[in-house]
Design an enzyme around this catalytic site. Structure first.
Site, PDB file in Angstrom:
ATOM      1  CD  GLU A   1      -3.274  -0.380   2.109  1.00 15.77           C
ATOM      2  OE1 GLU A   1      -4.351  -0.976   2.003  1.00 15.77           O
ATOM      3  OE2 GLU A   1      -3.007   0.367   3.058  1.00 15.77           O
TER       4      GLU A   1
ATOM      5  CE  LYS B   1     -12.468   0.693   1.174  1.00 19.45           C
ATOM      6  NZ  LYS B   1     -11.892   1.649   2.103  1.00 19.45           N
TER       7      LYS B   1
ATOM      8  CG  HIS C   1       8.705 -29.317  -0.310  1.00 12.31           C
ATOM      9  ND1 HIS C   1       9.236 -30.570  -0.557  1.00 12.31           N
ATOM     10  CD2 HIS C   1       9.468 -28.774   0.668  1.00 12.31           C
ATOM     11  CE1 HIS C   1      10.257 -30.780   0.269  1.00 12.31           C
ATOM     12  NE2 HIS C   1      10.423 -29.701   1.020  1.00 12.31           N
TER      13      HIS C   1
HETATM   14  O1  PA5 Z   1      -3.793   0.916   5.817  1.00 10.43           O
HETATM   15  C1  PA5 Z   1      -4.909   1.314   5.619  1.00 10.43           C
HETATM   16  O2  PA5 Z   1      -5.221   2.515   5.684  1.00 10.43           O
HETATM   17  C2  PA5 Z   1      -6.044   0.361   5.303  1.00 10.43           C
HETATM   18  O3  PA5 Z   1      -5.618  -0.939   5.143  1.00 10.43           O
HETATM   19  C3  PA5 Z   1      -7.051   0.375   6.428  1.00 10.43           C
HETATM   20  O4  PA5 Z   1      -6.432  -0.001   7.629  1.00 10.43           O
HETATM   21  C4  PA5 Z   1      -8.219  -0.556   6.149  1.00 10.43           C
HETATM   22  O5  PA5 Z   1      -8.814  -0.238   4.928  1.00 10.43           O
HETATM   23  C5  PA5 Z   1      -9.261  -0.466   7.250  1.00 10.43           C
HETATM   24  O6  PA5 Z   1      -9.712   0.848   7.375  1.00 10.43           O
HETATM   25  P1  PA5 Z   1     -10.470   1.341   8.648  1.00 10.43           P
HETATM   26  O7  PA5 Z   1      -9.551   1.231   9.824  1.00 10.43           O
HETATM   27  O8  PA5 Z   1     -10.837   2.744   8.344  1.00 10.43           O
HETATM   28  O9  PA5 Z   1     -11.652   0.445   8.823  1.00 10.43           O
END
Ligand code: PA5
Length: 445
Positions: free
Chosen positions: A283, A419, A304
């Site tokens: 990310e 989303k 393996h």
């Molecule tokens: O790193 C990030 O920002 C995302 O992976 C969020 O943690 C994830 O989408 C969950 O979001 P939230 O904590 O708003 O539910």
């Protein structure tokens, strides 16, 4: 103490590192002075020093209460609101922690998928046990977690009544906004804060990771101290530190056309640390059509399966081996067998850890002969302090590697795309516009 060993990578020369001197100096400045892209999300940088904060004292008290009045903690969250806690617990307490009957509550993670089957299974496991819930969401609106939590709220209220259900529910969310915060206030849940300046994937050392870990019996003081000491050592050592070397190395590899990084551990308990690592780097760097694709494997199991590809397949990857240096004193030793029907007497007296180490070295050399380079990150091992060091090491490397790559390491604009489509298909108010178009596309799939 973390040691980064890259010199066994034959194709990497010191001059390759010096080619990045300018970019590294710039990245260090951004990190140190909080002056680069996404600088308002660098709050995690100094989290370890908040060990004595009022919030941390409350986290520990809340964990103690849950440990006393519950047999099971259900942790509801996804992505950064779940991976770190699970990784820490599984590494330090083993993935079998829920079956050990070692006096620590069982901890299950829900709300990280839309699997109703998983939710039903976990609720079956809760039968006859005292349950608490920790719902974690920074935005407070993430659908996977919100859906699971709505079902769990009904479950808790029908089991305990509204008042006790609320006492058994803890919310970890934004300090000032979001649907979860409003709900928590309305229902009277105890709340913990995900600071504004800490993104989900950098949040394991906040209540997000600390509360579930403390409930599972992890020494969170040691975890934070390890992180804090790693921070101090990085800041004290200028540009010449292991975290920065690793950050530069990743960029060298990418330049050489190695577009995939395989995080390798020889310990199955590390598997979720690999999942956490993939989110952290994926990310942070995978944007603007740039970045290494992070993957993770557990050897020797995956030798393996994927071993063939790593040895002999497309030359697109390099391996980063994470190696715990402290030996496990309880590692079983191979017994002598009079009959020696399996031909294993040559191993008599060796521990499984000793064999694992030889497997690691043999594999490293074989893969290198096949053209796959590897580097090694040595860290202490299976104790909370060493894990805290490793977590901070990866945090700092990730920030600096992202800055060297010239991306904003702290945003995640690409996560929104799925989303929007999902909400349109589900009929969420405000997302009607794209629905027709999507249905047409779906019809032609
Ligand atoms: O790193 C990030 O920002 C995302 O992976 C969020 O943690 C994830 O989408 C969950 O979001 P939230 O904590 O708003 O539910």
């Amino acid at each position: 103490m973390i040691n980064f060993r890259y010199k066994q990578a034959e194709s990497i020369k010191e001059c390759d590192f010096s080619a990045f001197d300018g970019l590294l100096a710039q990245a260090d400045k951004y990190f140190r002075e909080k002056s680069g892209k996404g600088n308002d999300f660098l709050g995690w940088r100094d989290l370890g020093v908040r060990v004595d904060s009022e919030e941390y004292v409350r986290i520990k008290a809340c964990a103690e209460r849950i440990r006393k009045n519950s047999d099971v903690l259900l942790v509801v969250g996804i992505g950064g609101s779940y991976l770190g806690a699970r990784a820490v617990i599984e590494y330090l307490k083993t993935p079998y922690h829920n079956q050990l009957n070692d006096g620590n509550p069982e901890v299950y993670f829900l709300g990280n998928s839309f699997s109703g089957c998983e939710l039903n299974t976990v609720l079956k496991l809760c039968e006859g046990k005292r349950v608490s819930v920790n719902v974690i969401s920074k935005s407070g609106t993430t659908t996977e977690s919100a859906v699971a939590f709505r079902i769990l709220r009904e479950y808790m209220e029908s089991r305990y009544g509204k008042k006790e259900a609320a006492e058994r529910t803890v919310a970890t969310t934004d300090a000032n906004r979001g649907a979860l915060l409003s709900l928590a206030k309305q229902e009277g849940y105890e709340c913990f804060v995900i600071p504004d300046d800490v993104g989900g994937r950098f949040s394991v050392l906040t209540a997000v990771g600390l509360l579930p870990a403390a409930v599972a019996g992890v020494d969170t003081d040691a975890l934070l101290n390890g992180a804090c000491d790693m921070r101090d050592s990085i800041f004290a050592s200028g540009l010449d530190n292991a975290a920065y070397k690793y950050a530069v190395l990743r960029n060298i590899m990418l330049k050489m056309g190695k577009t995939n990084e395989l995080l390798v551990s020889y310990d199955p308990d590390f598997r979720f640390m690999g999942e956490w690592f993939k989110q952290l780097f994926g990310e942070s760097e995978g944007k603007d059509k740039k970045g290494l694709f992070p993957a993770s494997v557990t050897y020797s199991s995956d030798l393996h399966s994927l071993g063939q590809f790593v040895q002999d397949g497309s030359p697109i990857l390099f391996e980063t081996i994470v190696r715990a240096v402290n030996p496990d004193p309880e590692s079983p030793k191979i017994p002598f067998d009079e009959q020696n029907g399996d031909g294993l007497n040559f191993l008599t007296g060796m521990s499984m850890d000793d064999i694992n180490e030889k497997a690691m070295l043999g594999t490293l050399l074989a893969h290198r002969d096949g053209g796959t380079e590897s580097v090694i990150i040595d860290f202490g091992g299976k104790d909370a302090y060493s894990l805290g060091e490793l977590i901070y090491f990866f945090f700092a490397s990730c920030a600096v590697s992202g800055y060297i790559l010239e991306v904003n390491p702290f945003d995640q604009p690409g996560v929104e795309a799925y989303k929007k489509n999902m909400f349109a298909l589900l009929g969420k108010p405000g997302y009607e516009a794209g629905k027709e178009e999507l249905l047409k596309k779906i019809a032609s799939i």
